[in-house]
Design a protein around this motif. Structure first.
Motif, PDB file in Angstrom:
ATOM      1  N   LEU A 115       0.780  -1.263  -0.240  1.00 14.36           N
ATOM      2  CA  LEU A 115       0.057   0.101   0.027  1.00 14.36           C
ATOM      3  C   LEU A 115       0.760   1.142   0.022  1.00 14.36           C
ATOM      4  CD1 LEU A 115      -2.844  -1.125   2.589  1.00 14.36           C
ATOM      5  CD2 LEU A 115      -3.049  -1.193   0.170  1.00 14.36           C
ATOM      6  N   GLY A 116       2.116   1.203  -0.121  1.00 14.04           N
ATOM      7  CA  GLY A 116       2.998   2.203  -0.248  1.00 14.04           C
ATOM      8  C   GLY A 116       3.505   2.887   1.135  1.00 14.04           C
ATOM      9  N   PHE A 117       3.258   1.966   2.228  1.00 11.38           N
ATOM     10  CA  PHE A 117       3.568   2.526   3.554  1.00 11.38           C
ATOM     11  C   PHE A 117       4.481   2.052   4.212  1.00 11.38           C
ATOM     12  CE2 PHE A 117       2.683   2.395   8.172  1.00 11.38           C
ATOM     13  CZ  PHE A 117       2.002   3.718   8.531  1.00 11.38           C
ATOM     14  N   TYR A 118       5.556   2.546   4.546  1.00 15.47           N
ATOM     15  CA  TYR A 118       6.744   1.759   5.073  1.00 15.47           C
ATOM     16  C   TYR A 118       7.258   2.590   6.609  1.00 15.47           C
ATOM     17  CZ  TYR A 118       7.403   0.893   0.281  1.00 15.47           C
ATOM     18  OH  TYR A 118       7.232   0.315  -0.996  1.00 15.47           O
ATOM     19  N   ALA A 119       7.663   1.676   7.325  1.00 19.23           N
ATOM     20  CA  ALA A 119       8.162   2.112   8.759  1.00 19.23           C
ATOM     21  C   ALA A 119       9.767   2.011   8.275  1.00 19.23           C
ATOM     22  CB  ALA A 119       7.805   1.203   9.773  1.00 19.23           C
ATOM     23  N   LEU A 120      10.214   3.079   8.566  1.00 22.36           N
ATOM     24  CA  LEU A 120      11.915   3.121   8.445  1.00 22.36           C
ATOM     25  C   LEU A 120      12.409   2.529   9.307  1.00 22.36           C
ATOM     26  CD1 LEU A 120      12.035   6.623   6.745  1.00 22.36           C
ATOM     27  CD2 LEU A 120      11.731   4.378   5.541  1.00 22.36           C
ATOM     28  N   PRO A 121      13.630   1.767   9.245  1.00 23.80           N
ATOM     29  CA  PRO A 121      14.371   1.048  10.232  1.00 23.80           C
ATOM     30  C   PRO A 121      15.137   2.103  11.258  1.00 23.80           C
ATOM     31  CG  PRO A 121      15.510   0.828   8.258  1.00 23.80           C
ATOM     32  CD  PRO A 121      14.330   1.608   7.833  1.00 23.80           C
ATOM     33  N   GLY A 122      15.419   1.877  12.431  1.00 23.01           N
ATOM     34  CA  GLY A 122      16.254   2.417  13.090  1.00 23.01           C
ATOM     35  C   GLY A 122      15.358   3.745  13.857  1.00 23.01           C
ATOM     36  N   THR A 123      16.053   4.463  14.794  1.00 24.49           N
ATOM     37  CA  THR A 123      15.230   5.700  15.220  1.00 24.49           C
ATOM     38  C   THR A 123      16.239   6.728  15.302  1.00 24.49           C
ATOM     39  OG1 THR A 123      16.319   5.070  17.398  1.00 24.49           O
ATOM     40  CG2 THR A 123      14.179   4.182  17.122  1.00 24.49           C
ATOM     41  N   ILE A 172       5.210   7.304   3.460  1.00 23.44           N
ATOM     42  CA  ILE A 172       4.075   6.926   2.499  1.00 23.44           C
ATOM     43  C   ILE A 172       4.278   7.357   1.200  1.00 23.44           C
ATOM     44  CG2 ILE A 172       1.404   7.056   2.297  1.00 23.44           C
ATOM     45  CD1 ILE A 172       1.310   7.750   5.336  1.00 23.44           C
ATOM     46  N   ARG A 173       4.352   6.169   0.316  1.00 25.18           N
ATOM     47  CA  ARG A 173       4.677   6.745  -1.154  1.00 25.18           C
ATOM     48  C   ARG A 173       3.303   6.517  -1.922  1.00 25.18           C
ATOM     49  NH1 ARG A 173      10.137   4.811  -3.696  1.00 25.18           N
ATOM     50  NH2 ARG A 173       9.263   6.214  -4.972  1.00 25.18           N
ATOM     51  N   LEU A 174       2.537   7.637  -2.037  1.00 24.75           N
ATOM     52  CA  LEU A 174       1.253   7.536  -2.594  1.00 24.75           C
ATOM     53  C   LEU A 174       1.505   6.753  -4.096  1.00 24.75           C
ATOM     54  CD1 LEU A 174      -0.131  11.042  -1.418  1.00 24.75           C
ATOM     55  CD2 LEU A 174      -0.526   8.885  -0.430  1.00 24.75           C
ATOM     56  N   GLY A 175       2.334   7.140  -4.857  1.00 22.93           N
ATOM     57  CA  GLY A 175       2.443   6.584  -6.106  1.00 22.93           C
ATOM     58  C   GLY A 175       2.511   5.005  -6.102  1.00 22.93           C
ATOM     59  N   GLU A 176       2.819   4.655  -5.035  1.00 21.78           N
ATOM     60  CA  GLU A 176       2.855   3.070  -5.085  1.00 21.78           C
ATOM     61  C   GLU A 176       1.544   2.420  -4.552  1.00 21.78           C
ATOM     62  OE1 GLU A 176       5.927   1.476  -2.574  1.00 21.78           O
ATOM     63  OE2 GLU A 176       7.432   2.837  -3.577  1.00 21.78           O
ATOM     64  N   ILE A 177       0.535   3.166  -4.225  1.00 24.99           N
ATOM     65  CA  ILE A 177      -0.900   2.797  -4.090  1.00 24.99           C
ATOM     66  C   ILE A 177      -1.403   2.216  -5.124  1.00 24.99           C
ATOM     67  CG2 ILE A 177      -2.902   3.353  -2.953  1.00 24.99           C
ATOM     68  CD1 ILE A 177      -1.539   5.309  -1.256  1.00 24.99           C
ATOM     69  N   PRO A 178      -2.029   1.065  -5.162  1.00 22.31           N
ATOM     70  CA  PRO A 178      -2.518   0.644  -6.406  1.00 22.31           C
ATOM     71  C   PRO A 178      -3.677   1.225  -6.687  1.00 22.31           C
ATOM     72  CG  PRO A 178      -2.136  -1.178  -4.812  1.00 22.31           C
ATOM     73  CD  PRO A 178      -1.848  -0.122  -4.245  1.00 22.31           C
ATOM     74  N   HIS A 179      -3.931   1.536  -8.030  1.00 28.81           N
ATOM     75  CA  HIS A 179      -5.311   2.628  -8.402  1.00 28.81           C
ATOM     76  C   HIS A 179      -6.453   1.574  -8.055  1.00 28.81           C
ATOM     77  CE1 HIS A 179      -2.849   5.891  -9.719  1.00 28.81           C
ATOM     78  NE2 HIS A 179      -1.994   5.103 -10.323  1.00 28.81           N
TER      79      HIS A 179
END
Length: 140
Positions: free
Chosen positions: A87-95, A105-112
């Motif tokens: 769905l284009g939603f990523y939790a980046l590693p580390g703090t 959130i990469r809106l372009g990766e969300i399936p149309h």
């Protein structure tokens, strides 16, 4: 020290917001080191301030249990990182230096196709709950 204060708070309860209010019970769902260190870092290792934040966090979880539901990805496949990535939603590693987590959130990766089948009026409550749960899961 924080672990001891959390145990004491569970036994004694939490004071009400007003002086007249009775003490109310509280149960902390997590007491592991990673959980506590996140609050300690956020409050610059001031134990009493970290405890206050943990109490507020725990009360939020209890008050919104119906919205948040189960936070175990084994029980809810929508919380699986692979599903969230589709769905284009990523939790980046580390703090960061303060112990915070970053999300992307990469809106372009969300399936149309999701938008084509979506009826906002019909699905808005479900989508709202799903988004809240995914953000909370990614942060914790």
């Amino acid at each position: 020290e924080l672990r001891e204060k959390m145990a004491a708070t569970e036994k004694e309860g939490v004071a009400g917001k007003k002086k007249k209010d009775k003490r109310r019970e509280i149960f902390f769902p997590r007491k592991d080191d990673q959980f506590m260190i996140a609050f300690l870092r956020n409050q610059k290792f001031r134990v009493d301030d970290a405890l206050a934040r943990i109490i507020a966090y725990t009360e939020f979880l209890h008050e919104n249990a119906a919205l948040l539901g189960c936070m175990n990805p084994k029980d809810d496949p929508t919380l699986d990182p692979a599903h969230m990535a589709k769905l284009g939603f990523y939790a980046l590693p580390g703090t960061d230096r303060k112990g915070g987590r970053a999300m992307a959130i990469r809106l372009g990766e969300i399936p149309h196709s999701l938008f084509e089948e979506l009826e906002v009026k019909k699905h808005r409550e479900l989508l709202y709950k799903l988004q809240i749960r995914q953000v909370k899961f990614a942060i914790c």
